[in-house]
Design a protein around this motif. Structure first.
Motif, PDB file in Angstrom:
ATOM      1  N   ASP A  90      19.140   6.255  79.593  1.00 17.12           N
ATOM      2  CA  ASP A  90      20.230   7.071  80.133  1.00 17.12           C
ATOM      3  C   ASP A  90      19.646   8.382  80.659  1.00 17.12           C
ATOM      4  OD1 ASP A  90      22.581   8.275  80.799  1.00 17.12           O
ATOM      5  OD2 ASP A  90      23.451   8.229  78.784  1.00 17.12           O
ATOM      6  N   PHE A  91      19.571   8.511  81.977  1.00 17.98           N
ATOM      7  CA  PHE A  91      18.969   9.695  82.591  1.00 17.98           C
ATOM      8  C   PHE A  91      19.880  10.911  82.534  1.00 17.98           C
ATOM      9  CE2 PHE A  91      16.812   6.148  84.837  1.00 17.98           C
ATOM     10  CZ  PHE A  91      15.528   6.408  84.388  1.00 17.98           C
ATOM     11  N   LYS A  92      21.154  10.712  82.222  1.00 20.46           N
ATOM     12  CA  LYS A  92      22.099  11.835  82.145  1.00 20.46           C
ATOM     13  C   LYS A  92      21.880  12.652  80.873  1.00 20.46           C
ATOM     14  CE  LYS A  92      25.519   9.148  84.618  1.00 20.46           C
ATOM     15  NZ  LYS A  92      26.672   8.289  84.435  1.00 20.46           N
ATOM     16  N   LYS A  93      21.279  12.042  79.855  1.00 21.30           N
ATOM     17  CA  LYS A  93      21.040  12.710  78.579  1.00 21.30           C
ATOM     18  C   LYS A  93      19.575  13.133  78.485  1.00 21.30           C
ATOM     19  CE  LYS A  93      24.505   9.957  76.164  1.00 21.30           C
ATOM     20  NZ  LYS A  93      24.718   9.021  75.052  1.00 21.30           N
ATOM     21  N   THR A  94      19.324  14.128  77.663  1.00 17.32           N
ATOM     22  CA  THR A  94      17.971  14.632  77.470  1.00 17.32           C
ATOM     23  C   THR A  94      17.315  13.936  76.278  1.00 17.32           C
ATOM     24  OG1 THR A  94      18.734  16.785  78.245  1.00 17.32           O
ATOM     25  CG2 THR A  94      16.625  16.726  77.106  1.00 17.32           C
ATOM     26  N   LEU A  95      16.073  13.512  76.476  1.00 18.11           N
ATOM     27  CA  LEU A  95      15.305  12.908  75.387  1.00 18.11           C
ATOM     28  C   LEU A  95      14.521  13.990  74.670  1.00 18.11           C
ATOM     29  CD1 LEU A  95      13.984   9.715  77.181  1.00 18.11           C
ATOM     30  CD2 LEU A  95      15.509   9.759  75.217  1.00 18.11           C
ATOM     31  N   VAL A  96      14.593  13.986  73.338  1.00 18.44           N
ATOM     32  CA  VAL A  96      13.844  14.940  72.523  1.00 18.44           C
ATOM     33  C   VAL A  96      12.993  14.177  71.512  1.00 18.44           C
ATOM     34  CG1 VAL A  96      15.489  16.827  72.776  1.00 18.44           C
ATOM     35  CG2 VAL A  96      15.762  15.225  70.901  1.00 18.44           C
ATOM     36  N   LEU A  97      11.935  14.824  71.066  1.00 22.32           N
ATOM     37  CA  LEU A  97      11.025  14.202  70.106  1.00 22.32           C
ATOM     38  C   LEU A  97      11.743  13.941  68.784  1.00 22.32           C
ATOM     39  CD1 LEU A  97       7.707  13.882  69.737  1.00 22.32           C
ATOM     40  CD2 LEU A  97       8.187  15.673  68.116  1.00 22.32           C
ATOM     41  N   PHE A  98      11.597  12.724  68.273  1.00 25.12           N
ATOM     42  CA  PHE A  98      12.184  12.374  66.982  1.00 25.12           C
ATOM     43  C   PHE A  98      11.088  12.204  65.931  1.00 25.12           C
ATOM     44  CE2 PHE A  98      13.818   8.908  64.139  1.00 25.12           C
ATOM     45  CZ  PHE A  98      14.689   9.702  63.421  1.00 25.12           C
ATOM     46  N   LYS A  99      10.107  11.368  66.221  1.00 27.41           N
ATOM     47  CA  LYS A  99       8.985  11.113  65.304  1.00 27.41           C
ATOM     48  C   LYS A  99       7.717  10.875  66.114  1.00 27.41           C
ATOM     49  CE  LYS A  99      11.284   8.710  61.491  1.00 27.41           C
ATOM     50  NZ  LYS A  99      11.358   7.443  60.763  1.00 27.41           N
ATOM     51  N   SER A 100       6.598  11.022  65.452  1.00 31.58           N
ATOM     52  CA  SER A 100       5.326  10.651  66.061  1.00 31.58           C
ATOM     53  C   SER A 100       4.482   9.970  64.995  1.00 31.58           C
ATOM     54  CB  SER A 100       4.608  11.880  66.615  1.00 31.58           C
ATOM     55  OG  SER A 100       4.185  12.717  65.564  1.00 31.58           O
ATOM     56  N   GLY A 101       3.512   9.209  65.445  1.00 30.38           N
ATOM     57  CA  GLY A 101       2.649   8.501  64.508  1.00 30.38           C
ATOM     58  C   GLY A 101       1.739   7.549  65.258  1.00 30.38           C
ATOM     59  N   TYR A 102       1.395   6.462  64.594  1.00 27.53           N
ATOM     60  CA  TYR A 102       0.512   5.469  65.190  1.00 27.53           C
ATOM     61  C   TYR A 102       1.162   4.100  65.111  1.00 27.53           C
ATOM     62  CZ  TYR A 102      -3.155   8.933  65.372  1.00 27.53           C
ATOM     63  OH  TYR A 102      -3.888  10.045  65.670  1.00 27.53           O
ATOM     64  N   LYS A 103       0.957   3.316  66.155  1.00 28.48           N
ATOM     65  CA  LYS A 103       1.496   1.958  66.242  1.00 28.48           C
ATOM     66  C   LYS A 103       0.327   0.991  66.185  1.00 28.48           C
ATOM     67  CE  LYS A 103       4.511  -1.215  67.743  1.00 28.48           C
ATOM     68  NZ  LYS A 103       5.523  -1.712  66.894  1.00 28.48           N
ATOM     69  N   SER A 104       0.361   0.082  65.214  1.00 25.35           N
ATOM     70  CA  SER A 104      -0.681  -0.938  65.105  1.00 25.35           C
ATOM     71  C   SER A 104      -0.312  -2.128  65.978  1.00 25.35           C
ATOM     72  CB  SER A 104      -0.820  -1.401  63.658  1.00 25.35           C
ATOM     73  OG  SER A 104      -1.240  -0.334  62.857  1.00 25.35           O
ATOM     74  N   THR A 105      -1.303  -2.664  66.634  1.00 25.49           N
ATOM     75  CA  THR A 105      -1.075  -3.831  67.481  1.00 25.49           C
ATOM     76  C   THR A 105      -1.667  -5.063  66.828  1.00 25.49           C
ATOM     77  OG1 THR A 105      -3.096  -3.345  68.710  1.00 25.49           O
ATOM     78  CG2 THR A 105      -1.034  -2.474  69.605  1.00 25.49           C
ATOM     79  N   MET A 106      -1.444  -6.198  67.448  1.00 21.87           N
ATOM     80  CA  MET A 106      -1.915  -7.457  66.874  1.00 21.87           C
ATOM     81  C   MET A 106      -3.440  -7.557  66.855  1.00 21.87           C
ATOM     82  SD  MET A 106       0.912 -10.035  68.439  1.00 21.87           S
ATOM     83  CE  MET A 106       0.383 -11.473  67.529  1.00 21.87           C
ATOM     84  N   ASP A 107      -4.105  -6.820  67.733  1.00 20.99           N
ATOM     85  CA  ASP A 107      -5.567  -6.861  67.751  1.00 20.99           C
ATOM     86  C   ASP A 107      -6.193  -5.927  66.727  1.00 20.99           C
ATOM     87  OD1 ASP A 107      -5.004  -4.454  68.958  1.00 20.99           O
ATOM     88  OD2 ASP A 107      -6.159  -4.827  70.780  1.00 20.99           O
ATOM     89  N   GLY A 108      -5.369  -5.268  65.904  1.00 23.83           N
ATOM     90  CA  GLY A 108      -5.866  -4.429  64.827  1.00 23.83           C
ATOM     91  C   GLY A 108      -6.114  -2.982  65.205  1.00 23.83           C
ATOM     92  N   LYS A 109      -5.843  -2.628  66.450  1.00 20.45           N
ATOM     93  CA  LYS A 109      -6.054  -1.250  66.882  1.00 20.45           C
ATOM     94  C   LYS A 109      -4.777  -0.445  66.658  1.00 20.45           C
ATOM     95  CE  LYS A 109      -9.446  -2.426  70.400  1.00 20.45           C
ATOM     96  NZ  LYS A 109      -9.747  -2.422  71.828  1.00 20.45           N
ATOM     97  N   ALA A 110      -4.947   0.840  66.464  1.00 15.72           N
ATOM     98  CA  ALA A 110      -3.800   1.736  66.287  1.00 15.72           C
ATOM     99  C   ALA A 110      -3.757   2.701  67.465  1.00 15.72           C
ATOM    100  CB  ALA A 110      -3.918   2.496  64.980  1.00 15.72           C
TER     101      ALA A 110
END
Length: 154
Positions: A90-110
Motif C-alpha cells: 500500500d503506497f498510500k501508507k508509510t512503512l516504518v521499521l518494525f524489527k531487524s535480524g537475520y534470515k536463514s536460507t535453505m543453503d545454510g547462509k544467514a
C-alpha cells in the motif's frame, strides 16, 4: 556352555564387522553466532536501499529497481512479480521499521533482514508487514509483503 559360546560368537562377530570412520566432515557446524538485531549503521544502509526500491516500484522504474536487486534476485524477478509486489504494498501508507535480524536460507547462509510495518498499525503483532532480505553489500535479495488476510464470504 552353548549359551556362552553363542554370546561370544555374537560379540566377536560384531567386533569383526565393525567399521572405522576415518574422515568425517560435519556440514553446517560452522554456524556463526549472529546478533539478534542489526547494528544502526547497517540498518541505515539497508533502509536507504529499500526506500529507493519502493520509490522506484511506485513509479514503475524498472531500471532503478533492477540496479538495487542482487544478481540472484534478478534471475527470478519478472514483470509479473513486480506487478504482484505493487498490488500487495500500500503506497498510500508509510512503512516504518518494525524489527531487524537475520534470515536463514535453505543453503545454510544467514542474510540481513528488516521487517517493516505500516505506521498506522499500532498492534504489538502487526497484521500487515513487509519483509526485506538483503545481501551484506546492501543489494536486495527479496521483498515479501504479508497483506491482511480477507475472510472469505462463502
Amino acid at each position: 556352555m552353548r549359551k556362552l559360546f553363542l554370546g561370544l560368537a555374537i560379540i566377536i562377530g560384531q567386533l569383526m564387522f565393525a567399521q572405522k570412520v576415518v574422515d568425517v566432515k560435519v556440514e553446517g557446524s560452522q554456524k556463526k553466532d549472529l546478533p539478534a538485531e542489526l547494528d544502526k549503521d547497517k540498518i541505515a544502509i539497508y533502509n536507504a536501499q529499500f526506500t529507493k526500491f519502493i520509490a522506484a516500484l511506485k513509479s514503475s522504474d524498472r531500471k532503478t529497481m533492477e540496479s538495487l536487486l542482487a544478481p540472484k534476485a534478478k534471475e527470478v524477478v519478472t514483470d509479473v512479480v513486480y506487478k504482484k509486489l505493487s498490488a500487495d504494498i500500500d503506497f498510500k501508507k508509510t512503512l516504518v521499521l518494525f524489527k531487524s535480524g537475520y534470515k536463514s536460507t535453505m543453503d545454510g547462509k544467514a542474510y540481513p533482514m528488516i521487517i517493516y510495518k505500516y505506521s498506522d498499525d499500532q498492534l504489538a503483532a502487526p497484521e500487515n508487514i513487509v519483509t526485506a532480505v538483503f545481501e551484506n553489500d546492501g543489494k536486495i535479495l527479496g521483498i515479501k509483503p504479508k497483506p491482511k488476510k480477507v475472510a472469505s464470504t462463502k
